[in-house]
Write an enzyme that holds these catalytic residues in place. Structure first.
Site, short mmCIF file in Angstrom:
data_model
loop_
_atom_site.label_atom_id
_atom_site.label_comp_id
_atom_site.label_asym_id
_atom_site.label_seq_id
_atom_site.Cartn_x
_atom_site.Cartn_y
_atom_site.Cartn_z
N ASN A 96 -27.20 -26.82 -35.69
CA ASN A 96 -27.88 -27.54 -34.60
C ASN A 96 -27.08 -28.82 -34.41
O ASN A 96 -27.08 -29.69 -35.28
CB ASN A 96 -29.32 -27.82 -35.01
CG ASN A 96 -30.18 -28.46 -33.95
OD1 ASN A 96 -31.27 -28.93 -34.24
ND2 ASN A 96 -29.74 -28.49 -32.70
N GLN B 108 -28.35 -31.46 -28.55
CA GLN B 108 -29.04 -32.70 -28.20
C GLN B 108 -28.10 -33.89 -28.29
O GLN B 108 -27.18 -33.91 -29.12
CB GLN B 108 -30.25 -32.96 -29.12
CG GLN B 108 -31.49 -32.16 -28.83
CD GLN B 108 -31.53 -30.85 -29.58
OE1 GLN B 108 -30.82 -30.66 -30.57
NE2 GLN B 108 -32.35 -29.91 -29.12
N CYS C 121 -37.02 -34.51 -33.20
CA CYS C 121 -35.97 -33.56 -33.60
C CYS C 121 -35.71 -33.73 -35.09
O CYS C 121 -35.16 -34.76 -35.51
CB CYS C 121 -34.69 -33.82 -32.80
SG CYS C 121 -33.31 -32.75 -33.27
N GLY C 122 -36.10 -32.74 -35.89
CA GLY C 122 -35.98 -32.86 -37.33
C GLY C 122 -34.55 -32.85 -37.83
O GLY C 122 -34.16 -33.68 -38.67
N ASN D 210 -43.54 -32.83 -30.75
CA ASN D 210 -43.12 -31.97 -29.65
C ASN D 210 -43.88 -30.64 -29.78
O ASN D 210 -44.34 -30.28 -30.86
CB ASN D 210 -41.60 -31.77 -29.63
CG ASN D 210 -41.05 -31.25 -30.94
OD1 ASN D 210 -41.78 -31.04 -31.91
ND2 ASN D 210 -39.76 -31.03 -31.00
N HIS E 103 -45.00 -26.67 -29.99
CA HIS E 103 -44.48 -25.43 -30.56
C HIS E 103 -45.48 -24.29 -30.41
O HIS E 103 -46.68 -24.49 -30.56
CB HIS E 103 -44.17 -25.61 -32.05
CG HIS E 103 -43.00 -26.49 -32.32
ND1 HIS E 103 -41.72 -26.01 -32.40
CD2 HIS E 103 -42.92 -27.82 -32.49
CE1 HIS E 103 -40.89 -27.02 -32.62
NE2 HIS E 103 -41.60 -28.13 -32.68
N GLU F 27 -35.49 -23.18 -27.80
CA GLU F 27 -35.88 -24.57 -27.58
C GLU F 27 -35.96 -24.92 -26.10
O GLU F 27 -35.18 -24.43 -25.29
CB GLU F 27 -34.87 -25.52 -28.24
CG GLU F 27 -35.11 -25.76 -29.71
CD GLU F 27 -34.39 -27.00 -30.19
OE1 GLU F 27 -34.79 -28.12 -29.80
OE2 GLU F 27 -33.42 -26.87 -30.94
N CYS G 155 -33.59 -25.30 -35.89
CA CYS G 155 -34.53 -26.25 -35.29
C CYS G 155 -35.44 -26.76 -36.39
O CYS G 155 -36.22 -25.99 -36.95
CB CYS G 155 -35.34 -25.59 -34.17
SG CYS G 155 -36.61 -26.66 -33.46
N GLY H 13 -39.09 -26.80 -35.47
CA GLY H 13 -39.49 -25.39 -35.37
C GLY H 13 -39.71 -24.76 -36.73
O GLY H 13 -40.66 -23.98 -36.92
#
Length: 278
Positions: free
Chosen positions: A13, A46, A75-76, A161, A163, A212, A221, A224
């Protein structure tokens, strides 16, 4: 104008990291899309913009923009990369730090083995916070799709965010793009949604693919992975500590139950630095 950037990744990612501690950089959605383009720009899932925070306890404020130019809340994998970035450059000299995001304050800790542990917050199950177009959330949610009359069942929640997590027999054969696109466009999710496809291997391990918002399917993610773990625990399928295997590798996720924060451990890697004209 030339800007300096750093390319980073967490399990594939990938991110463009930009410093803007004067809070003076204003990027248009078109500029972000060009920077994120893998042929015409740098390429990323991102873009992460680092800014000065007005909160005394926060080391930095960071804003998150998807590849389509839209700003999102959390965003983890990006959080782990930001922690690594700040520490390696001497911008924060403690291995533990607090970071301001649009979803609130989050905590990161650099571990001795090079991994980064992050607290992703307490999951939220309120319809207005996700948000949903209905007044109340009752999990699991049956979602009737417009593309052929399919109906799918998902666990829905927010980690800053939105999910929706679907249980599948085999992630390899899951219709990730078709179903992910249809669910994201569903009227139930006015702000869109990240769609996870979870295969339970045993009580300590799952496989996961994530479609995403504003990006499409990604190699990993972080939020996620946390959302899928929470969904599996609530379904009674998983223990409190789980290895999540994504296409980019493994994350360790733990959650002790309702009202508790979810924790995630994974890598954060700097790929290269450079300059680009925008």
């Amino acid at each position: 104008m030339n800007i300096c950037f750093t390319k980073m990744q967490g399990l594939g990612n990938d991110f463009i990291v930009l410093e803007d501690f004067a809070n003076a950089l204003s990027l248009t959605a078109g500029q972000i899309r060009r920077l994120a383009d893998r042929r015409l720009g740098i390429g990323c899932d991102q873009l992460l913009l680092l800014q000065a925070s007005d909160l005394q306890q926060a080391a930095v404020r960071y804003r998150i923009f998807n590849a389509d130019g839209g700003e999102v809340e959390q965003c983890g994998n990006g959080l782990r990369c930001i922690a690594r970035y700040l520490y390696d450059r001497g911008l924060h000299d403690d291995t533990t730090l607090l970071v301001e995001t649009a979803a609130g304050i989050v905590r990161a800790e650099l571990l001795a083995d090079g991994q980064v542990k992050v607290a992703m917050g307490i999951p939220v199950f309120r319809a207005e916070a996700i948000p949903l177009s209905v007044a109340e959330l009752h999990n699991p949610v049956a979602i009737a799709l417009a593309d052929g009359g399919d109906e799918v069942t998902a666990m829905v929640l927010s980690l800053g965010n939105p999910h929706a997590v679907l249980s599948v027999a085999d992630t390899a054969s899951a219709e990730v793009e078709r179903l992910g696109t249809a669910i994201q466009r569903h009227g139930l999710f006015p702000a869109g949604v990240n769609v996870g496809f979870m295969q339970v291997i045993d009580r300590q391990r799952i496989r996961l693919r994530v479609y995403e918002r504003g990006v499409g399917e990604t190699l990993a993610c972080g939020t996620g992975a946390c959302a899928a773990t929470i969904a599996g625990i609530l379904n009674g399928d998983l223990d409190n500590e789980v290895t999540v295997t994504l296409q980019g590798g493994d994350l360790q996720v733990s959650w002790q139950g309702e009202g508790e924060p979810v924790w995630m451990i994974g890598p954060a890697i700097e790929v290269y630095t450079g300059q680009i004209a925008i």
